[in-house]
Design an enzyme around this catalytic site. Structure first.
Site, short mmCIF file in Angstrom:
data_model
loop_
_atom_site.label_atom_id
_atom_site.label_comp_id
_atom_site.label_asym_id
_atom_site.label_seq_id
_atom_site.Cartn_x
_atom_site.Cartn_y
_atom_site.Cartn_z
N GLU A 135 9.35 -0.55 -1.43
CA GLU A 135 8.98 -1.80 -0.75
C GLU A 135 10.24 -2.57 -0.37
OE1 GLU A 135 6.10 -3.24 0.08
OE2 GLU A 135 4.55 -2.11 -1.00
N HIS A 173 4.40 3.62 5.71
CA HIS A 173 3.02 3.44 5.28
C HIS A 173 2.07 3.59 6.47
CE1 HIS A 173 0.23 0.96 2.40
NE2 HIS A 173 -0.16 2.22 2.55
N ASP A 183 3.08 -1.06 8.30
CA ASP A 183 4.43 -1.20 7.76
C ASP A 183 5.13 0.15 7.59
OD1 ASP A 183 2.33 -0.97 5.74
OD2 ASP A 183 3.90 -1.16 4.23
#
Length: 265
Positions: A135, A173, A183
């Site tokens: 992330e 993603h 994303d």
């Protein structure tokens, strides 16, 4: 004097609590959970199934085979860390990269994080069980910082070498969850990653599209889930043609996909 001693004791306790850090409790929970899993691994057989256990000497731990990159869609790195250490969120990631380039590891690479959800790439449908989630602190509407990308490249280099992850398996993603996720956003520098060996990029120089070429089926061959064609096209464009926000495949896309097909198939 007695009041002074009591006051000093209270201050001391408060300072001790502060020095423990905000994630002391969740770190303790992580260690406890990891220890419980280690006990399961050491137990054999796992149940009384009437079978005879003979331990092989030829085995290793199952290593990740994909890396899935996300943007956090939150306001700060601290907010993301809080989300991933809150049980009710039920989401997690192996790594978080802050705008400063600081990298937090939140889970052992061999353990399963809850980052990809319902996803698919090619014939692989349980992405969480075979991937590492990264992330990057970003609200989804802004470019990524140079420090973030530099830290990401260093991290990816280590992961690729350590687990022998194929070049094709560095994805976003959006790639594995078309229509559900977008994303990392259209500012993400996929071409730069490809130049360092993490994913591929296209080269349409001298590319000729064959007559009858089916660009959508080619996306399926590359790995995209085309059950919803518009969603698949959107995800492809987020990654490879971010300037185009339409969900229609053009002649330019046909050339790009022809080039990609040679690299990904």
């Amino acid at each position: 004097m007695k009041k002074f001693v009591v006051l000093c004791t209270i201050v001391g306790l408060l300072l001790a609590a502060c020095s423990r850090g905000p994630y002391t409790a969740t770190n303790k929970f992580y260690k406890k959970q990891a220890k419980s899993y280690s006990k399961i691994l050491a137990t054999y057989p796992l149940n009384d199934s009437g079978t005879t256990f003979v331990g092989t000497v030829n085995f290793t731990m199952r290593a990740p085979n994909f890396v899935i990159i996300h943007h956090t869609a939150q306001g700060s790195c601290e907010q993301t860390l809080k989300t991933f250490t809150t049980p009710v969120s039920k989401v997690s990631s192996h790594y978080v990269i802050c705008k400063s380039g600081e990298v937090y590891q939140m889970l052992n690479d061999m353990l399963r994080a809850h980052h990809a959800g319902v996803s698919r790439w090619g014939t692989t449908t349980d992405i969480n069980s075979c991937s590492i989630g990264i992330e990057i602190d970003n609200n989804g509407r802004e470019p990524f910082t140079e420090a973030q990308i530099n830290s990401l490249l260093q991290l990816l280099d280590r992961l690729k070498k350590k687990y022998n992850i194929p070049t094709t398996n560095f994805l976003g993603h959006a790639d594995v969850a078309p229509g559900r996720k977008v994303d990392p956003n259209r500012y993400f520098p996929w071409q730069k990653l490809a130049e360092h060996g993490f994913g591929y990029w296209y080269d349409t120089t001298n590319v000729e599209v064959k007559e009858g070429f089916d660009a959508l089926m080619a996306l399926r061959t590359i790995g995209y889930n085309i059950a919803n064609p518009r969603s698949a096209i959107q995800s492809y464009k987020i990654h490879f043609n971010p300037q185009d926000t339409t969900t229609v495949l053009t002649e330019t896309d046909a050339k790009i996909i022809t080039s990609l097909l040679e690299r990904y198939k």
